[in-house]
Write a protein that holds these residues in place. Structure first.
Motif, short mmCIF file in Angstrom:
data_model
loop_
_atom_site.label_atom_id
_atom_site.label_comp_id
_atom_site.label_asym_id
_atom_site.label_seq_id
_atom_site.Cartn_x
_atom_site.Cartn_y
_atom_site.Cartn_z
N HIS A 234 42.42 39.25 41.73
CA HIS A 234 41.57 40.41 41.43
C HIS A 234 40.21 39.95 40.91
O HIS A 234 39.16 40.46 41.35
CB HIS A 234 42.28 41.30 40.41
CG HIS A 234 41.78 42.72 40.39
ND1 HIS A 234 40.56 43.08 39.84
CD2 HIS A 234 42.34 43.87 40.84
CE1 HIS A 234 40.41 44.39 39.94
NE2 HIS A 234 41.46 44.89 40.56
N LEU B 173 40.94 46.25 35.42
CA LEU B 173 41.87 45.12 35.54
C LEU B 173 43.19 45.42 34.86
O LEU B 173 44.26 45.12 35.40
CB LEU B 173 41.23 43.87 34.94
CG LEU B 173 42.04 42.57 35.11
CD1 LEU B 173 42.28 42.26 36.58
CD2 LEU B 173 41.31 41.42 34.43
N ALA C 109 45.31 47.54 37.11
CA ALA C 109 45.86 46.80 38.23
C ALA C 109 47.05 45.95 37.82
O ALA C 109 47.98 45.74 38.60
CB ALA C 109 44.78 45.93 38.87
N ALA D 217 45.53 47.01 42.95
CA ALA D 217 44.09 47.00 42.62
C ALA D 217 43.78 48.34 41.97
O ALA D 217 44.49 49.33 42.20
CB ALA D 217 43.23 46.78 43.85
N GLU E 42 46.06 38.67 38.69
CA GLU E 42 44.80 38.68 37.94
C GLU E 42 43.79 37.71 38.55
O GLU E 42 42.60 38.04 38.68
CB GLU E 42 45.05 38.33 36.48
CG GLU E 42 43.77 38.33 35.65
CD GLU E 42 44.01 38.06 34.17
OE1 GLU E 42 43.02 38.01 33.42
OE2 GLU E 42 45.19 37.93 33.77
N THR F 100 43.41 42.89 49.13
CA THR F 100 44.79 43.37 49.24
C THR F 100 45.56 42.62 50.32
O THR F 100 46.78 42.46 50.21
CB THR F 100 44.84 44.89 49.50
OG1 THR F 100 44.13 45.20 50.71
CG2 THR F 100 44.23 45.66 48.35
#
Length: 256
Positions: free
Chosen positions: A237, A249, A252, A102, A234, A45
């Motif tokens: 992540h 995913l 998020a 997230a 993406e 983050t």
């Protein structure tokens, strides 16, 4: 024309004032989402927020602080943000929310081979002993509101994992994104635990104080949405959470 020029000047001054205002952004030690390594801030983050600062051109300072301090400041002062913050109904009215950045699940985990089958909170209550959960966690708030009778508040996640390692509790409650780091702190690994009941899906946000200018918050929201559209979020992540499910995913990357 004079009126038009005046309006444009006011708008320009307003944007200039927003850009000049330095944001104070608070985060906590919560690997792998946010942490300090040899004095340098890192984490999934943190990387997202640093890119948002770059894209918005917003002067900002990120500081690692205890959760209670950051949470308090983000409710009281202007131009303050807190991350990573799980968005819950209990917190909804306290902040302006940007995200999700997230997404994971809050699950109950037992030891592999313990012979437990936890399907709901009633099963949790029937366990021998207490369920230890850090008092400052959103999940503690949720379980307390639901009246879980054997809920026991502990100071930190490390206390919870240590009790679990030494057999003083049968279950732990953990965010799927942070599970590996939490276990590693006590010399344990993911293959030593077994997922049981999922308490909730947790979407992680940047929480801005209610006193932060709404136009500034909207600039951050649009910058994050662009990161979702161009694949930046993406890629970040996937790099940090290779084990994340397609469902996590997708959560998020959801545009709000």
């Amino acid at each position: 024309m004079g009126v038009v020029r005046t309006i444009l000047a006011v708008v320009a001054c307003s944007w200039a004032a927003l850009s000049a205002a330095q944001l104070r952004l608070y985060t906590e030690e919560y690997r792998p989402l946010s942490y300090s390594e040899k004095g340098v801030l890192s984490g999934m983050t943190v990387e997202v927020v640093e890119l948002l600062i770059q894209r918005t051109g917003q002067p900002a300072h990120i500081e690692l602080v205890p959760w209670t301090r950051g949470y308090r400041q983000a409710q009281r002062e202007a131009n303050v943000g807190l991350f990573p913050t799980v968005r819950t109904p209990q917190r909804e009215r306290n902040f302006q929310w940007i995200g999700p950045i997230a997404a994971g699940q809050t699950n109950f985990y037992s030891r592999v081979g313990a012979g437990l089958r936890i399907r709901n909170l009633a099963d949790v209550e029937r366990l021998d002993g207490v369920l230890a959960v850090p008092k400052l966690w959103y999940s503690y708030e949720v379980l307390r509101e639901q009246g879980l009778r054997n809920l026991y508040g502990v100071p930190t996640p490390q206390h919870m994992i240590k009790m679990f390692k030494h057999g003083r509790v049968q279950l732990i409650l953990a965010n799927s994104l942070a599970l590996d780091e939490m276990l590693a702190g006590q010399g344990m690994t993911r293959d030593q635990v077994e997922q049981q009941y999922t308490l909730m899906t947790n979407n992680t946000y940047i929480a801005f104080s209610l006193n932060t200018d709404a136009a500034l918050v909207e600039r951050w929201r649009q910058a994050l949405n662009e990161m979702k559209r161009d694949g930046s979020l993406e890629r970040i992540h996937r790099r940090w959470f290779a084990h994340a499910s397609d469902e996590e995913l997708a959560q998020a990357l959801r545009v709000e």
